[in-house]
Every structure is written in C-alpha cells, then in structure tokens.
Design a protein around this motif. Structure first.
Motif, PDB file in Angstrom:
ATOM      1  N   ASP A 239       0.813  -1.218   0.000  1.00  0.00           N
ATOM      2  CA  ASP A 239       0.000   0.000   0.000  1.00  0.00           C
ATOM      3  C   ASP A 239       0.841   1.260   0.000  1.00  0.00           C
ATOM      4  N   ASN A 240       2.153   1.139   0.262  1.00  0.00           N
ATOM      5  CA  ASN A 240       2.983   2.348   0.189  1.00  0.00           C
ATOM      6  C   ASN A 240       4.233   2.180  -0.663  1.00  0.00           C
ATOM      7  N   VAL A 241       4.380   1.032  -1.342  1.00  0.00           N
ATOM      8  CA  VAL A 241       5.530   0.800  -2.224  1.00  0.00           C
ATOM      9  C   VAL A 241       5.059   0.157  -3.522  1.00  0.00           C
ATOM     10  N   THR A 242       5.486   0.716  -4.648  1.00  0.00           N
ATOM     11  CA  THR A 242       5.259   0.098  -5.950  1.00  0.00           C
ATOM     12  C   THR A 242       6.581   0.020  -6.687  1.00  0.00           C
ATOM     13  N   ASN A 243       6.963  -1.189  -7.087  1.00  0.00           N
ATOM     14  CA  ASN A 243       8.161  -1.419  -7.894  1.00  0.00           C
ATOM     15  C   ASN A 243       7.734  -1.723  -9.327  1.00  0.00           C
ATOM     16  N   ILE A 244       8.180  -0.898 -10.264  1.00  0.00           N
ATOM     17  CA  ILE A 244       7.713  -0.971 -11.647  1.00  0.00           C
ATOM     18  C   ILE A 244       8.895  -1.224 -12.576  1.00  0.00           C
ATOM     19  N   THR A 245       8.763  -2.236 -13.424  1.00  0.00           N
ATOM     20  CA  THR A 245       9.696  -2.431 -14.533  1.00  0.00           C
ATOM     21  C   THR A 245       8.991  -1.965 -15.790  1.00  0.00           C
ATOM     22  N   ILE A 246       9.543  -0.985 -16.454  1.00  0.00           N
ATOM     23  CA  ILE A 246       8.811  -0.293 -17.508  1.00  0.00           C
ATOM     24  C   ILE A 246       8.397  -1.220 -18.638  1.00  0.00           C
ATOM     25  N   ASP A 272       1.438   9.832 -12.272  1.00  0.00           N
ATOM     26  CA  ASP A 272       0.403   9.092 -11.546  1.00  0.00           C
ATOM     27  C   ASP A 272       0.672   9.104 -10.046  1.00  0.00           C
ATOM     28  N   ALA A 273       1.936   8.900  -9.664  1.00  0.00           N
ATOM     29  CA  ALA A 273       2.276   8.906  -8.241  1.00  0.00           C
ATOM     30  C   ALA A 273       2.018  10.276  -7.618  1.00  0.00           C
ATOM     31  N   LEU A 274       2.332  11.332  -8.338  1.00  0.00           N
ATOM     32  CA  LEU A 274       2.152  12.671  -7.803  1.00  0.00           C
ATOM     33  C   LEU A 274       0.678  13.075  -7.721  1.00  0.00           C
ATOM     34  N   ALA A 280       2.528   5.083  -7.235  1.00  0.00           N
ATOM     35  CA  ALA A 280       1.941   4.939  -8.568  1.00  0.00           C
ATOM     36  C   ALA A 280       1.219   3.603  -8.690  1.00  0.00           C
ATOM     37  N   ASP A 281       0.107   3.627  -9.375  1.00  0.00           N
ATOM     38  CA  ASP A 281      -0.601   2.414  -9.786  1.00  0.00           C
ATOM     39  C   ASP A 281      -0.310   2.248 -11.278  1.00  0.00           C
ATOM     40  N   PRO A 282       0.550   1.313 -11.654  1.00  0.00           N
ATOM     41  CA  PRO A 282       0.971   1.243 -13.059  1.00  0.00           C
ATOM     42  C   PRO A 282      -0.164   0.961 -14.019  1.00  0.00           C
ATOM     43  N   GLN A 283      -1.127   0.147 -13.609  1.00  0.00           N
ATOM     44  CA  GLN A 283      -2.265  -0.120 -14.482  1.00  0.00           C
ATOM     45  C   GLN A 283      -3.058   1.161 -14.726  1.00  0.00           C
ATOM     46  N   ARG A 284      -3.249   1.933 -13.675  1.00  0.00           N
ATOM     47  CA  ARG A 284      -3.977   3.191 -13.808  1.00  0.00           C
ATOM     48  C   ARG A 284      -3.187   4.169 -14.681  1.00  0.00           C
ATOM     49  N   ALA A 285      -1.881   4.227 -14.459  1.00  0.00           N
ATOM     50  CA  ALA A 285      -1.048   5.154 -15.223  1.00  0.00           C
ATOM     51  C   ALA A 285      -1.067   4.832 -16.704  1.00  0.00           C
ATOM     52  N   VAL A 286      -0.932   3.569 -17.037  1.00  0.00           N
ATOM     53  CA  VAL A 286      -0.926   3.167 -18.435  1.00  0.00           C
ATOM     54  C   VAL A 286      -2.311   3.368 -19.044  1.00  0.00           C
TER      55      VAL A 286
END
Length: 290
Positions: A239-246, A272-274, A280-286
C-alpha cells in the motif's frame, strides 16, 4: 552570452532564497557539448521559480534530484517544464561536488545539502511537505536524508527513476555516465553505491520504507549501470511501495539507465504517483496515458 546567462541565474537564485553550497550564478561549461555544468549551473526550465505558490490541487513542491555525475539542468530538461505546466511548483539542485564533478562526493554530505535545500523550499513556499523525484543516486540518496536526518516527516512521495537502492554489482559501469574521465577511485559516491558497501548495508538495515511516505520505483531491464536492475526495488508494504519495470507495461520501450530520465513513458508513472494518494498504480497510469 555567458554574461547574460550569469545575470539571469543570479536573479533566479537570489530571489528564490534557495541557494545551496553547490549553486551559484554562472555557467562555466556548455552542457550541449557534453561537458559538465559546474556548481554555477542554471536550473532546468520551469524550476526554481520564486513566485510559485503551491495550490490546493498540488500542495507539495516537487524536488528534482539528479544522479551521479549529473546536473539538474541536464537530467531534468524535459521533466521539469512538464511538471510546471501541470501546475506543480518545481525545484531542483546540484550537489555533492568533488572539484568540478557533481554528485560524486560522500552521500552523507549530499543528503545534508538536500536537507538544507528542502528546508529552504518549505520556508519559501509555506508547504508542509515535498515530493521528491530522483534519478539513479538521486532516487536513493534522499532515503539517507529521510532515515538519518529526520526527513521522513517532510516527504509525501519518493519517486525513484532507476534508483541505486541496493547498489550495483558493476560499479565500474559508472564511467559510462561521464565524458570527463572521472577517476572512480576519487568518487566516494561511486564506491558507496557498490553492492554490499558499508553505506548501503546501513541504509537498508531495518525498514527500507520509513514513515508515512509513498514510494515508487521505476526501472528498466536494460539498465547497464544499476546491475542487476532489480536492485533498485524496495521492500515494503504494497500500500505504500510500488516497484515498476517499464517493459512490463511498455514492452517496446527499450530505454536504458541514463535516458529514462527523459522518457515520456516513464513520466507517466511519475505523474500518476504525484496526482494520487499512495504510490503509482501502473495499471492506472498506463490506462490514463496510453
């Protein structure tokens, strides 16, 4: 030309009241020619605007922290104006000089410079917290500030682009980041970013994600500097860490270590994180930006 640039720089920094020991008033080298901007470098476009006041929509100023051997202007020439256009107050600094080489000195000292800089930004803007976006060392070094210099209470988001959180097994690869032939033996920050260094062992002891802070890590499988690329990842609650591989979200994006700081696809995760609570929620960002 340098005379007028020097005058402009003096106006920007004297009015902003955020000069640190690694920022003065003129350009000594032309970064477009591949040379380093020295301590006298200008900020990137849109950054260090003394008149900027945080809005209710974007209450935290964004601090941009460059990586090893890098400068604020060169690292964030694309990101800073995009953040400014979105309505953020944006600030950036150079730090950690060894002679004319930026971000190469002891990381502890660089973190102290960051603390002074953030304190001045908070005083200038009246904000309670900042959000930090850092590239490489600039995504890891703020964690020392947060852990050892009481910085966790002043940070809302820490967003690292290929941060060296657990160092690199290929520290010699850092020579690829500099055209000056900087001696790695004289680069304290380089030695501290070697996997297993005393500095990193102490930094990563206990909780890697301190405080009520949202942590986002964005990395690339093509990272040739932070090796293996997974050493950028942080351990913590989801809930407070997201690790993303682009490449998990943009498979055809073959960006590598240095240019990720100019990659608009990587910026989607930053925005998205800001713009949302939590990392960041990568699914939401994409979904928003594709």
């Amino acid at each position: 030309m340098n005379k007028w640039l020097g005058m402009l720089s003096a106006l920007i920094f004297s009015s902003a009241i955020i000069i640190t020991v690694s920022q003065t008033t003129a350009i000594a080298n032309d970064s477009s020619a591949g040379g380093f901007l020295t301590e006298e470098g200008l900020p990137p476009p849109g950054a260090n605007d003394a008149a900027c006041k945080p809005s209710a929509e974007h209450p935290e100023p964004v601090i941009l922290v460059p990586g090893t051997f890098e400068t604020m202007e060169r690292n964030f020439v694309n990101l800073a104006p995009m953040l400014k256009e979105k309505g953020y107050c944006v600030y950036s600094l150079n730090y950690g000089y060894t002679g004319a080489v930026p971000a190469s000195g002891p990381i502890e000292d660089s973190a102290a410079e960051l603390k002074t800089f953030i304190d001045n930004v908070l005083n200038l803007t009246g904000a309670q917290k900042v959000s930090i976006v850092g590239h490489s060392q600039g995504g890891m070094m703020p964690r020392y500030y947060m852990k050892n210099l009481d910085g966790a209470e002043t940070v809302e988001d820490l967003i690292g682009l290929v941060p060296s959180n657990h160092g690199t097994e290929g520290v010699a690869g850092l020579t690829k980041l500099t055209s000056t032939g900087a001696d790695l033996a004289s680069c304290t920050a380089c030695q501290q970013q070697a996997a297993g260094s005393d500095f990193l062992q102490k930094l990563n002891e206990g909780d890697e994600t301190l405080g009520d802070v949202s942590y986002t890590v964005v990395t690339t499988r093509n990272d040739e500097i932070v090796v293996p690329f997974t050493s950028a990842f942080l351990k913590g609650e989801t809930d407070n860490v997201t690790n993303i591989t682009i490449q998990d979200y943009y498979p055809y994006d073959q960006i590598e270590h240095q240019n990720i700081a100019q990659d608009p696809l990587a910026f989607n995760f930053v925005f998205d994180a800001l713009e949302h609570e939590g990392p960041a929620d990568p699914q939401r960002a994409v979904g928003i930006f594709k």
